[in-house]
Enzyme design. Sequence first.
Site, PDB file in Angstrom:
ATOM      1  N   ASN B  29       0.774  -1.084   0.022  1.00 10.72           N
ATOM      2  CA  ASN B  29       0.079   0.047  -0.022  1.00 10.72           C
ATOM      3  C   ASN B  29       0.834   1.450   0.057  1.00 10.72           C
ATOM      4  O   ASN B  29       1.729   1.432   0.812  1.00 10.72           O
ATOM      5  CB  ASN B  29      -0.700  -0.199   1.166  1.00 10.72           C
ATOM      6  CG  ASN B  29      -1.912   0.714   1.184  1.00 10.72           C
ATOM      7  OD1 ASN B  29      -1.990   1.870   0.445  1.00 10.72           O
ATOM      8  ND2 ASN B  29      -3.096   0.505   1.989  1.00 10.72           N
ATOM      9  N   GLN B  85     -14.689  -1.033   1.526  1.00  8.13           N
ATOM     10  CA  GLN B  85     -15.522   0.281   1.454  1.00  8.13           C
ATOM     11  C   GLN B  85     -16.219   0.040   0.254  1.00  8.13           C
ATOM     12  O   GLN B  85     -15.437   0.312  -0.966  1.00  8.13           O
ATOM     13  CB  GLN B  85     -14.566   1.562   1.746  1.00  8.13           C
ATOM     14  CG  GLN B  85     -13.982   1.570   3.063  1.00  8.13           C
ATOM     15  CD  GLN B  85     -12.817   2.502   2.928  1.00  8.13           C
ATOM     16  OE1 GLN B  85     -11.917   2.598   1.953  1.00  8.13           O
ATOM     17  NE2 GLN B  85     -12.608   3.267   4.032  1.00  8.13           N
ATOM     18  N   GLY B  91     -16.848   5.612   1.750  1.00  5.71           N
ATOM     19  CA  GLY B  91     -15.644   6.100   1.862  1.00  5.71           C
ATOM     20  C   GLY B  91     -14.451   5.338   0.610  1.00  5.71           C
ATOM     21  O   GLY B  91     -13.569   5.757   0.905  1.00  5.71           O
ATOM     22  N   GLN B  92     -15.180   4.509  -0.153  1.00  2.77           N
ATOM     23  CA  GLN B  92     -14.485   4.260  -1.194  1.00  2.77           C
ATOM     24  C   GLN B  92     -13.982   5.067  -2.347  1.00  2.77           C
ATOM     25  O   GLN B  92     -14.638   6.097  -2.459  1.00  2.77           O
ATOM     26  CB  GLN B  92     -15.279   3.007  -1.946  1.00  2.77           C
ATOM     27  CG  GLN B  92     -14.345   2.354  -3.236  1.00  2.77           C
ATOM     28  CD  GLN B  92     -15.447   1.618  -4.079  1.00  2.77           C
ATOM     29  OE1 GLN B  92     -16.564   2.181  -4.453  1.00  2.77           O
ATOM     30  NE2 GLN B  92     -14.930   0.374  -4.404  1.00  2.77           N
ATOM     31  N   THR B  93     -12.314   5.255  -2.408  1.00  2.19           N
ATOM     32  CA  THR B  93     -12.083   6.399  -3.413  1.00  2.19           C
ATOM     33  C   THR B  93     -11.431   5.941  -4.533  1.00  2.19           C
ATOM     34  O   THR B  93     -11.547   6.531  -5.621  1.00  2.19           O
ATOM     35  CB  THR B  93     -10.945   7.061  -2.677  1.00  2.19           C
ATOM     36  OG1 THR B  93      -9.982   6.151  -2.158  1.00  2.19           O
ATOM     37  CG2 THR B  93     -11.311   7.978  -1.494  1.00  2.19           C
ATOM     38  N   VAL B  94     -11.105   4.654  -4.669  1.00  2.00           N
ATOM     39  CA  VAL B  94     -10.681   3.970  -5.962  1.00  2.00           C
ATOM     40  C   VAL B  94     -11.866   2.895  -6.193  1.00  2.00           C
ATOM     41  O   VAL B  94     -12.053   2.084  -5.487  1.00  2.00           O
ATOM     42  CB  VAL B  94      -9.452   3.161  -5.876  1.00  2.00           C
ATOM     43  CG1 VAL B  94      -9.130   2.428  -7.177  1.00  2.00           C
ATOM     44  CG2 VAL B  94      -8.161   4.021  -5.326  1.00  2.00           C
ATOM     45  N   HIS B  96     -12.939   0.235  -7.536  1.00  2.63           N
ATOM     46  CA  HIS B  96     -12.336  -0.901  -7.945  1.00  2.63           C
ATOM     47  C   HIS B  96     -12.171  -1.878  -6.559  1.00  2.63           C
ATOM     48  O   HIS B  96     -11.609  -1.389  -5.746  1.00  2.63           O
ATOM     49  CB  HIS B  96     -10.984  -1.094  -8.441  1.00  2.63           C
ATOM     50  CG  HIS B  96     -10.478  -2.159  -8.924  1.00  2.63           C
ATOM     51  ND1 HIS B  96      -9.527  -2.355  -9.908  1.00  2.63           N
ATOM     52  CD2 HIS B  96     -10.702  -3.596  -8.644  1.00  2.63           C
ATOM     53  CE1 HIS B  96      -9.116  -3.646 -10.262  1.00  2.63           C
ATOM     54  NE2 HIS B  96     -10.118  -4.280  -9.508  1.00  2.63           N
ATOM     55  N   HIS B  98     -11.815  -3.807  -3.433  1.00  2.00           N
ATOM     56  CA  HIS B  98     -10.423  -4.096  -2.692  1.00  2.00           C
ATOM     57  C   HIS B  98     -10.818  -4.490  -1.171  1.00  2.00           C
ATOM     58  O   HIS B  98     -11.586  -3.544  -0.597  1.00  2.00           O
ATOM     59  CB  HIS B  98      -9.461  -3.344  -3.095  1.00  2.00           C
ATOM     60  CG  HIS B  98      -9.564  -1.802  -2.559  1.00  2.00           C
ATOM     61  ND1 HIS B  98     -10.602  -1.080  -3.463  1.00  2.00           N
ATOM     62  CD2 HIS B  98      -9.076  -1.045  -1.532  1.00  2.00           C
ATOM     63  CE1 HIS B  98     -10.688   0.214  -2.916  1.00  2.00           C
ATOM     64  NE2 HIS B  98      -9.720   0.262  -1.673  1.00  2.00           N
ATOM     65  N   HIS B 100      -9.311  -4.242   2.455  1.00  8.37           N
ATOM     66  CA  HIS B 100      -8.335  -3.785   3.107  1.00  8.37           C
ATOM     67  C   HIS B 100      -8.009  -4.844   4.251  1.00  8.37           C
ATOM     68  O   HIS B 100      -8.984  -5.405   4.923  1.00  8.37           O
ATOM     69  CB  HIS B 100      -8.701  -2.461   4.129  1.00  8.37           C
ATOM     70  CG  HIS B 100      -8.971  -1.440   3.079  1.00  8.37           C
ATOM     71  ND1 HIS B 100      -7.950  -0.341   2.815  1.00  8.37           N
ATOM     72  CD2 HIS B 100     -10.098  -0.873   2.340  1.00  8.37           C
ATOM     73  CE1 HIS B 100      -8.199   0.359   2.025  1.00  8.37           C
ATOM     74  NE2 HIS B 100      -9.687   0.326   1.586  1.00  8.37           N
TER      75      HIS B 100
END
Lengths: 148, 148
Positions: B29, B85, B91-94, B96, B98, B100
């Site tokens: 990350n 997310q 709160g997802q920013t990308v 795609h 994924h 965490h």
Amino acid sequence: MSSSFKFGQFLIKSRLVFYQTPLSFAFTNIRPVVPGHVLVSSVRVVSRFQDLTKEEVSDLFQCVHLIAPKIEQHFNATSLTIAIQDGPEAGQTVPHVHVHILPRRTGDFKQNDEVYEALERIDAEKRTNRTEEEMAEEADILRKLLNL
Amino acid sequence: MSSSFKFGQFLIKSRLVFYQTPLSFAFTNIRPVVPGHVLVSSVRVVSRFQDLTKEEVSDLFQCVHLIAPKIEQHFNATSLTIAIQDGPEAGQTVPHVHVHILPRRTGDFKQNDEVYEALERIDAEKRTNRTEEEMAEEADILRKLLNL
């Protein structure tokens, strides 16, 4: 159908369970932090994610995959928080693997992250629990939604 | 081995990828909120969990199941936060899918929930990114750990 399911030290009556497989079960929450906050757990009582077998892992997340979009739609949400607090240092309070599904929408919390704050303070605070009747009614609705 | 993987609008070089299957990949990350904070993503670029096929869901969480305890042990942690997310309101920013994985231990945050606060503010803040070298070195260590 089982008459009840073990959830750590607790017993979850089948009227609160809205979806089940031989390995997993989904149930309504006594202290939801947002409307539609439900839990999906392994039937077998194990505390850590790594304690699950491969079959249990797949089954648990196939359940989440099936349930999550229906919950999101039913509660008029636009996103979901999907989380496992895997161990006490991650905020786990019931030592039995369970996935939190939380429908999210704009403005539900002042900041997105406050949902977690609420999530991890569930058991710290002595909040009023929902009645079994209330939880069973919600489970009825979700059961119909999922078993069409 | 692919020379790189798509992660939303980004390209993740294979030297940052420490585990992969035909359907999923795990990588270090750029802005970990705790030591050992890694991401596991579907190879296919889809934004929402519900967009994954059943096979992708199982594969993704089989990867998490394999990786998570090794990461926990390697980073001397005692618990894990495992979270998706799923959508911008969570709160997802990308865009795609994924997962965490965050190794947790006593006292890593003043309160357990602050890990999420940190998690959701990753992209809001203009924090200094780690260098590619740093991320590749960590990926080397984790690759050895996982592919023994």
